[in-house]
Write a protein that holds these residues in place. Sequence first.
Motif, PDB file in Angstrom:
ATOM      1  N   LEU A  70       0.859  -1.203  -0.082  1.00  0.00           N
ATOM      2  CA  LEU A  70      -0.045  -0.119  -0.075  1.00  0.00           C
ATOM      3  C   LEU A  70       0.883   1.271   0.119  1.00  0.00           C
ATOM      4  CD1 LEU A  70      -2.904  -0.956   2.623  1.00  0.00           C
ATOM      5  CD2 LEU A  70      -2.914  -0.883  -0.092  1.00  0.00           C
ATOM      6  N   MET A  71       1.921   1.238   0.663  1.00  0.00           N
ATOM      7  CA  MET A  71       2.891   2.343   0.659  1.00  0.00           C
ATOM      8  C   MET A  71       3.490   2.556  -0.669  1.00  0.00           C
ATOM      9  SD  MET A  71       4.526   1.921   4.458  1.00  0.00           S
ATOM     10  CE  MET A  71       5.492   3.347   4.591  1.00  0.00           C
ATOM     11  N   THR A  72       3.799   1.466  -1.250  1.00  0.00           N
ATOM     12  CA  THR A  72       4.413   1.535  -2.785  1.00  0.00           C
ATOM     13  C   THR A  72       3.145   2.414  -3.484  1.00  0.00           C
ATOM     14  OG1 THR A  72       5.916  -0.008  -2.318  1.00  0.00           O
ATOM     15  CG2 THR A  72       5.513   0.409  -4.549  1.00  0.00           C
ATOM     16  N   ALA A  73       1.999   1.778  -3.681  1.00  0.00           N
ATOM     17  CA  ALA A  73       0.898   2.164  -4.241  1.00  0.00           C
ATOM     18  C   ALA A  73       0.736   3.718  -3.985  1.00  0.00           C
ATOM     19  CB  ALA A  73      -0.142   1.434  -4.212  1.00  0.00           C
ATOM     20  N   ASP A  74       0.714   4.099  -2.883  1.00  0.00           N
ATOM     21  CA  ASP A  74       0.671   5.526  -2.665  1.00  0.00           C
ATOM     22  C   ASP A  74       1.817   6.455  -3.344  1.00  0.00           C
ATOM     23  OD1 ASP A  74      -1.619   5.205  -1.114  1.00  0.00           O
ATOM     24  OD2 ASP A  74      -0.759   5.044   0.601  1.00  0.00           O
ATOM     25  N   VAL A  75       3.105   5.969  -3.412  1.00  0.00           N
ATOM     26  CA  VAL A  75       4.219   6.757  -3.843  1.00  0.00           C
ATOM     27  C   VAL A  75       3.969   6.615  -5.376  1.00  0.00           C
ATOM     28  CG1 VAL A  75       6.353   6.387  -4.434  1.00  0.00           C
ATOM     29  CG2 VAL A  75       5.757   6.265  -2.175  1.00  0.00           C
ATOM     30  N   VAL A  76       3.518   5.601  -6.015  1.00  0.00           N
ATOM     31  CA  VAL A  76       3.513   5.833  -7.433  1.00  0.00           C
ATOM     32  C   VAL A  76       2.448   6.575  -7.975  1.00  0.00           C
ATOM     33  CG1 VAL A  76       2.643   4.194  -9.429  1.00  0.00           C
ATOM     34  CG2 VAL A  76       4.105   3.564  -7.771  1.00  0.00           C
ATOM     35  N   ARG A  77       1.374   6.839  -7.003  1.00  0.00           N
ATOM     36  CA  ARG A  77       0.170   7.746  -7.507  1.00  0.00           C
ATOM     37  C   ARG A  77       0.297   9.018  -7.220  1.00  0.00           C
ATOM     38  NH1 ARG A  77      -3.242   3.446  -5.338  1.00  0.00           N
ATOM     39  NH2 ARG A  77      -3.034   4.143  -3.085  1.00  0.00           N
ATOM     40  N   GLN A  78       1.638   9.500  -6.652  1.00  0.00           N
ATOM     41  CA  GLN A  78       2.014  10.693  -6.261  1.00  0.00           C
ATOM     42  C   GLN A  78       2.891  11.488  -7.447  1.00  0.00           C
ATOM     43  OE1 GLN A  78       3.800  10.827  -2.360  1.00  0.00           O
ATOM     44  NE2 GLN A  78       1.907  10.370  -1.183  1.00  0.00           N
ATOM     45  N   VAL A  79       2.986  10.522  -8.625  1.00  0.00           N
ATOM     46  CA  VAL A  79       3.724  11.080  -9.472  1.00  0.00           C
ATOM     47  C   VAL A  79       2.871  12.181 -10.338  1.00  0.00           C
ATOM     48  CG1 VAL A  79       4.708  10.416 -11.656  1.00  0.00           C
ATOM     49  CG2 VAL A  79       4.915   8.893 -10.136  1.00  0.00           C
ATOM     50  N   PRO A  80       3.640  13.298 -10.455  1.00  0.00           N
ATOM     51  CA  PRO A  80       2.777  14.477 -10.985  1.00  0.00           C
ATOM     52  C   PRO A  80       2.012  13.932 -12.433  1.00  0.00           C
ATOM     53  CG  PRO A  80       4.837  15.217 -10.305  1.00  0.00           C
ATOM     54  CD  PRO A  80       4.868  13.595 -10.164  1.00  0.00           C
ATOM     55  N   ARG A  81       0.953  14.375 -12.511  1.00  0.00           N
ATOM     56  CA  ARG A  81       0.314  14.298 -13.897  1.00  0.00           C
ATOM     57  C   ARG A  81       0.912  14.842 -15.027  1.00  0.00           C
ATOM     58  NH1 ARG A  81      -4.424  11.737 -14.952  1.00  0.00           N
ATOM     59  NH2 ARG A  81      -5.711  12.193 -16.696  1.00  0.00           N
ATOM     60  N   ARG A  82       1.469  16.000 -14.779  1.00  0.00           N
ATOM     61  CA  ARG A  82       2.140  16.821 -15.909  1.00  0.00           C
ATOM     62  C   ARG A  82       3.205  15.932 -16.547  1.00  0.00           C
ATOM     63  NH1 ARG A  82       4.085  19.334 -11.269  1.00  0.00           N
ATOM     64  NH2 ARG A  82       6.158  19.518 -11.213  1.00  0.00           N
ATOM     65  N   LEU A  83       4.006  15.126 -15.873  1.00  0.00           N
ATOM     66  CA  LEU A  83       5.098  14.399 -16.341  1.00  0.00           C
ATOM     67  C   LEU A  83       4.391  13.282 -17.269  1.00  0.00           C
ATOM     68  CD1 LEU A  83       7.275  13.985 -13.262  1.00  0.00           C
ATOM     69  CD2 LEU A  83       7.622  15.552 -15.027  1.00  0.00           C
ATOM     70  N   LEU A  84       3.271  12.637 -16.819  1.00  0.00           N
ATOM     71  CA  LEU A  84       2.545  11.879 -17.752  1.00  0.00           C
ATOM     72  C   LEU A  84       2.175  12.343 -18.953  1.00  0.00           C
ATOM     73  CD1 LEU A  84       0.728   9.763 -14.844  1.00  0.00           C
ATOM     74  CD2 LEU A  84       2.860   9.466 -15.750  1.00  0.00           C
ATOM     75  N   GLU A  85       1.661  13.737 -18.885  1.00  0.00           N
ATOM     76  CA  GLU A  85       0.886  14.109 -20.238  1.00  0.00           C
ATOM     77  C   GLU A  85       2.005  14.701 -20.888  1.00  0.00           C
ATOM     78  OE1 GLU A  85      -1.347  17.325 -18.265  1.00  0.00           O
ATOM     79  OE2 GLU A  85      -2.837  16.017 -17.716  1.00  0.00           O
TER      80      GLU A  85
END
Length: 281
Positions: free
Chosen positions: A168-183
Amino acid sequence: MTGQAAAEVAQVAMPMDDPRPGRRIRLLNSGVSARVAWVLRALSVAGPVAAWWALSAGGLVDPAFLPSPAAVWTAGTEMALSGELWSDLTASLGRIGLGFVLAVLISVPLGFTMGALPWAQALLEPMVGLLRYLPASAFIPLLIIWLGIGEASKVALLVLGVVFFNTLMTADVVRQVPRRLLEVSATLGAGRVRVASRVVFPYALPGMIDAMRVNAAAAWNFVVVAELIAATSGLGYRITRAQRFLQTDRIFAILVVIGLIGLTIDITLRLLRGRIGRWAA
């Protein structure tokens, strides 16, 4: 909106000037010099040790309950010279190392998938969250039935104690990646696999290491419980054996050893995080 109205809104939104800007800066400044930091670290260790020494030297507590630092040092030295300490330390490190590595190998891919894919989060997070609240020690009877009283059940207990929290801690860290980087990555033509491997994973890696630091301490918490399962060696086994004979000096000595090893692991993971995650704040 007229220029005058915009100015009024800006004036309301901006905080009033602090009449004492110097004091405000000092309160907000959390940085300390390297020398002050080392002094504070030394005090954080010397303070409790001094209080411990004062309580034992003043006779305020029965030595059977609180041995003196000198008695603890003597007990630790005796165990080291007899070889008991090293054999127990090797056994515990082997169990913790294997159990923690297995937990990381399971939890990191699972947590990464949950954090990166919404459908995986919806599918897996309720069950993982439920299992997280089940005490690992409650599985001891089942582990003995399933795996026997050998090393497998002890390692499995450590895995159960770590894997769900780290997932769960790993999943929370991954979800914190800024959306602008993905875009931006998608705009440049990167596919999902490339974005996951070249953008999401490197950005989340420092946070994953921080999660491992936290859960490495949890693994040490479970080693005493794990070594209650028909163990004949290990630091947890040595603690329970010393408890039977009221050898509190040996118990304190082993606790000091566990604390030093835990601190070494924490510092190592911090250095690793700083080396491979310099871009992280």
